[in-house]
Scaffold this motif. Sequence first.
Motif, PDB file in Angstrom:
ATOM      1  N   LEU A   1      -7.541  -8.754  -7.730  1.00 59.48           N
ATOM      2  CA  LEU A   1      -6.412  -8.854  -6.802  1.00 59.48           C
ATOM      3  C   LEU A   1      -5.289  -7.988  -7.362  1.00 59.48           C
ATOM      4  CD1 LEU A   1      -4.931 -10.289  -4.411  1.00 59.48           C
ATOM      5  CD2 LEU A   1      -4.413 -12.148  -6.010  1.00 59.48           C
ATOM      6  N   ILE A   2      -4.772  -7.088  -6.523  1.00 61.35           N
ATOM      7  CA  ILE A   2      -3.671  -6.222  -6.986  1.00 61.35           C
ATOM      8  C   ILE A   2      -2.442  -6.468  -6.120  1.00 61.35           C
ATOM      9  CG2 ILE A   2      -2.922  -3.870  -7.508  1.00 61.35           C
ATOM     10  CD1 ILE A   2      -5.809  -3.006  -7.725  1.00 61.35           C
ATOM     11  N   PRO A   3      -1.504  -7.317  -6.569  1.00 61.71           N
ATOM     12  CA  PRO A   3      -0.243  -7.422  -5.843  1.00 61.71           C
ATOM     13  C   PRO A   3       0.600  -6.190  -6.165  1.00 61.71           C
ATOM     14  CG  PRO A   3      -0.215  -8.872  -7.758  1.00 61.71           C
ATOM     15  CD  PRO A   3      -1.551  -8.182  -7.760  1.00 61.71           C
ATOM     16  N   ALA A   4       0.965  -5.414  -5.150  1.00 58.55           N
ATOM     17  CA  ALA A   4       1.732  -4.179  -5.398  1.00 58.55           C
ATOM     18  C   ALA A   4       2.832  -4.038  -4.335  1.00 58.55           C
ATOM     19  CB  ALA A   4       0.796  -2.968  -5.390  1.00 58.55           C
ATOM     20  N   ALA A   5       3.448  -5.189  -3.986  1.00 63.57           N
ATOM     21  CA  ALA A   5       4.530  -5.140  -2.982  1.00 63.57           C
ATOM     22  C   ALA A   5       5.826  -5.680  -3.599  1.00 63.57           C
ATOM     23  CB  ALA A   5       4.124  -5.909  -1.734  1.00 63.57           C
ATOM     24  N   LEU A   6       6.054  -6.985  -3.431  1.00 62.18           N
ATOM     25  CA  LEU A   6       7.346  -7.551  -3.858  1.00 62.18           C
ATOM     26  C   LEU A   6       7.128  -8.755  -4.780  1.00 62.18           C
ATOM     27  CD1 LEU A   6       9.044  -7.331  -0.350  1.00 62.18           C
ATOM     28  CD2 LEU A   6       9.435  -5.793  -2.290  1.00 62.18           C
ATOM     29  N   GLU A   7       8.251  -9.373  -5.205  1.00 58.67           N
ATOM     30  CA  GLU A   7       8.179 -10.508  -6.130  1.00 58.67           C
ATOM     31  C   GLU A   7       7.690 -11.782  -5.424  1.00 58.67           C
ATOM     32  OE1 GLU A   7      11.139  -7.674  -6.708  1.00 58.67           O
ATOM     33  OE2 GLU A   7      11.642  -9.427  -5.549  1.00 58.67           O
ATOM     34  N   GLY A   8       7.283 -12.748  -6.259  1.00 61.91           N
ATOM     35  CA  GLY A   8       7.027 -14.115  -5.803  1.00 61.91           C
ATOM     36  C   GLY A   8       5.878 -14.269  -4.814  1.00 61.91           C
ATOM     37  N   GLN A   9       4.928 -13.369  -4.799  1.00 58.82           N
ATOM     38  CA  GLN A   9       3.852 -13.415  -3.806  1.00 58.82           C
ATOM     39  C   GLN A   9       2.728 -14.369  -4.204  1.00 58.82           C
ATOM     40  OE1 GLN A   9       3.928 -11.759  -0.732  1.00 58.82           O
ATOM     41  NE2 GLN A   9       6.028 -11.762  -1.492  1.00 58.82           N
ATOM     42  N   ILE A  10       2.407 -14.449  -5.507  1.00 53.73           N
ATOM     43  CA  ILE A  10       1.332 -15.354  -5.940  1.00 53.73           C
ATOM     44  C   ILE A  10       1.978 -16.690  -6.282  1.00 53.73           C
ATOM     45  CG2 ILE A  10      -0.628 -15.690  -7.492  1.00 53.73           C
ATOM     46  CD1 ILE A  10      -0.933 -12.720  -7.709  1.00 53.73           C
ATOM     47  N   THR A  11       1.907 -17.586  -5.301  1.00 55.17           N
ATOM     48  CA  THR A  11       2.469 -18.927  -5.444  1.00 55.17           C
ATOM     49  C   THR A  11       1.384 -19.840  -6.027  1.00 55.17           C
ATOM     50  OG1 THR A  11       1.678 -19.415  -3.235  1.00 55.17           O
ATOM     51  CG2 THR A  11       3.949 -18.613  -3.425  1.00 55.17           C
ATOM     52  N   ALA A  12       1.764 -21.085  -6.357  1.00 55.56           N
ATOM     53  CA  ALA A  12       0.790 -22.039  -6.903  1.00 55.56           C
ATOM     54  C   ALA A  12      -0.388 -22.210  -5.942  1.00 55.56           C
ATOM     55  CB  ALA A  12       1.481 -23.376  -7.154  1.00 55.56           C
ATOM     56  N   GLU A  13      -0.075 -22.356  -4.673  1.00 54.88           N
ATOM     57  CA  GLU A  13      -1.133 -22.580  -3.677  1.00 54.88           C
ATOM     58  C   GLU A  13      -2.103 -21.395  -3.624  1.00 54.88           C
ATOM     59  OE1 GLU A  13      -1.479 -22.860   1.112  1.00 54.88           O
ATOM     60  OE2 GLU A  13       0.532 -22.820   0.232  1.00 54.88           O
ATOM     61  N   ARG A  14      -1.562 -20.189  -3.654  1.00 54.57           N
ATOM     62  CA  ARG A  14      -2.413 -18.994  -3.591  1.00 54.57           C
ATOM     63  C   ARG A  14      -3.207 -18.816  -4.897  1.00 54.57           C
ATOM     64  NH1 ARG A  14       2.177 -15.234  -0.539  1.00 54.57           N
ATOM     65  NH2 ARG A  14       1.858 -16.169   1.500  1.00 54.57           N
TER      66      ARG A  14
ATOM     67  N   PHE B   1       0.842  -1.197   0.000  1.00 50.22           N
ATOM     68  CA  PHE B   1       0.000   0.000   0.000  1.00 50.22           C
ATOM     69  C   PHE B   1       0.880   1.250   0.000  1.00 50.22           C
ATOM     70  CE2 PHE B   1      -3.761   2.406   1.699  1.00 50.22           C
ATOM     71  CZ  PHE B   1      -4.608   2.042   0.668  1.00 50.22           C
ATOM     72  N   GLY B   2       1.898   1.226  -0.847  1.00 50.72           N
ATOM     73  CA  GLY B   2       2.783   2.379  -0.979  1.00 50.72           C
ATOM     74  C   GLY B   2       2.395   3.186  -2.194  1.00 50.72           C
ATOM     75  N   ASN B   3       3.399   3.654  -2.899  1.00 49.42           N
ATOM     76  CA  ASN B   3       3.166   4.515  -4.057  1.00 49.42           C
ATOM     77  C   ASN B   3       2.202   3.864  -5.057  1.00 49.42           C
ATOM     78  OD1 ASN B   3       4.098   5.179  -7.007  1.00 49.42           O
ATOM     79  ND2 ASN B   3       4.566   6.972  -5.777  1.00 49.42           N
ATOM     80  N   VAL B   4       2.444   2.624  -5.405  1.00 47.44           N
ATOM     81  CA  VAL B   4       1.648   1.968  -6.455  1.00 47.44           C
ATOM     82  C   VAL B   4       0.278   1.525  -5.916  1.00 47.44           C
ATOM     83  CG1 VAL B   4       1.589   0.070  -8.124  1.00 47.44           C
ATOM     84  CG2 VAL B   4       3.765   1.206  -7.600  1.00 47.44           C
ATOM     85  N   GLY B   5       0.290   0.748  -4.844  1.00 53.02           N
ATOM     86  CA  GLY B   5      -0.950   0.146  -4.341  1.00 53.02           C
ATOM     87  C   GLY B   5      -1.969   1.170  -3.872  1.00 53.02           C
TER      88      GLY B   5
ATOM     89  N   ALA C   1      -9.646  -5.468   1.221  1.00 60.69           N
ATOM     90  CA  ALA C   1      -8.490  -5.944   2.001  1.00 60.69           C
ATOM     91  C   ALA C   1      -7.243  -5.196   1.572  1.00 60.69           C
ATOM     92  CB  ALA C   1      -8.295  -7.440   1.792  1.00 60.69           C
ATOM     93  N   VAL C   2      -6.432  -4.838   2.552  1.00 63.17           N
ATOM     94  CA  VAL C   2      -5.137  -4.190   2.275  1.00 63.17           C
ATOM     95  C   VAL C   2      -4.088  -4.852   3.153  1.00 63.17           C
ATOM     96  CG1 VAL C   2      -3.809  -2.083   2.750  1.00 63.17           C
ATOM     97  CG2 VAL C   2      -5.945  -1.923   1.469  1.00 63.17           C
ATOM     98  N   GLN C   3      -2.955  -5.199   2.522  1.00 59.72           N
ATOM     99  CA  GLN C   3      -1.840  -5.733   3.306  1.00 59.72           C
ATOM    100  C   GLN C   3      -0.612  -4.878   3.051  1.00 59.72           C
ATOM    101  OE1 GLN C   3       0.682  -9.514   2.427  1.00 59.72           O
ATOM    102  NE2 GLN C   3      -0.865 -10.164   3.890  1.00 59.72           N
ATOM    103  N   ASP C   4       0.075  -4.485   4.132  1.00 60.84           N
ATOM    104  CA  ASP C   4       1.391  -3.862   3.953  1.00 60.84           C
ATOM    105  C   ASP C   4       2.378  -4.588   4.852  1.00 60.84           C
ATOM    106  OD1 ASP C   4       1.081  -2.863   6.489  1.00 60.84           O
ATOM    107  OD2 ASP C   4       1.144  -0.740   5.914  1.00 60.84           O
TER     108      ASP C   4
END
Length: 424
Positions: free
Chosen positions: A298-311, A227-231, A247-250
Amino acid sequence: MSENLSFVSPTPNSPWGTYLQQVDRVIPYLGDLARWSETLKRPKRALIVDVPIEMDDGTVAHFEGYRVQHNMSRGPGKGGVRFHPDVTLEEVMALSAWMTVKTAAVNLPYGGAKGGIRVDPKKLSLQELEKVTRRYTSEIGIIIGPHTDIPAPDVNTNAQIMAWMMDTYSMNVGGTATGVVTGKPLHLGGSLGRVKATGRGVFVTGREGARRIGLDLRGARIAVQGFGNVGSVAAELFAEAGAKIVAVQDHTGTIVNENGLDLSKLIPIARTVAGAVSFKGGDVIPNDKFWDVPCDILIPAALEGQITAERAKKTTAKLVLEGANGPTVPEADDILAERGVLVVPDVICNAGGVTVSYFEWVQDFSSFFWDEDEINVRLDRIMMNALNHIWDTADKHKITLRTATYAVACERILMARQERGLYP
Ligand code: NAD
């Protein structure tokens, strides 16, 4: 220090490994240009620098810094600088390569580069932060410049840091070289619209994605990670269009409210050190549960590798908008495609930032500055043209938007490589 010092043998599950797999997937669509494809798998140049500074308590601390120029066939290197304790050379290699693909996908006259320092800026005083920035800039000064490689903000870097970088470079070369970095403060050659440009681009491409799958933004439920500049900017624009940010995660945790979080109150709180979890207008849930929250986008806007197979298997989202760079691992990409979830990939979704960086650079050279409406209209037009072309390519070959973006971009990059020829 990264454990891996080879360009061609990535650490398992690393961002560089993800990038190499993405390149492999596009090779069948490159025709005769495929003979140049190895070019895409090796950065042109990677610099590791020591960044020593005297701390406020009188001790001397050393930080490790990187600048990687992945490819410059189409123009000067372009890409942000990240300050984060987990930065590695291999991560910066991947981020620089994604910049090469991104600038080509939107047809900007740039190559790709990226930089980083392995440091936790939240543990530094303002004076220490300035010293780290200036010493790093001086060390990479031998390879950056307005016509060679132009840094910009990324995770944990901002307009103030760009001002220090511009000043340090300018002091070293003599004169005032505003064009050496973008994302600067407005009165130092910055551009209107740059701060919000990446989030705006996520909104523009997301709006089109939603339209194409028949998803009404009014009432759509959105989950945002980072939830920084991009999110935060993307969230604001979607909320203005009638969506609910559920939902928001930082880095401080996860907060949810199925009726929609009140962004006018959440955003200022999330900017403080206490972070999003100190906001009282929602419930705090464990971080792992973020991926279970029912949502349409769903907007991933943090770091790499967050959406894994399980997710990827469990998300209820119909549309994934990659604000972050490299948030989806290749296995998860396949699962999302099989499940019919539309993914607007990072290399087009978050290209709004580099597009307005390009506007800033052009304005700096001409010393003539545009108003914000002009910036936003041009941004919208460039992104929509690029996205439509990518969509046509995806439809033609029946491939995902990611592979289509790589096909469009890699053809431009390798055509430039072929036309320039190899020296000597
Ligand atoms: P930022 O520093 O402004 O914000 C990063 C956000 O991510 C913060 O809210 C932080 O709390 C959160 N975060 C950090 N670690 C986290 C974790 N482990 N779990 C959940 N949240 C976490 O950075 P930004 O500029 O918004 O960049 C975010 C992403 O967008 C990065 O992948 C970056 O490369 C990409 N990006 C940024 C730009 C740009 O113009 N700033 C352009 C293109 C792509």
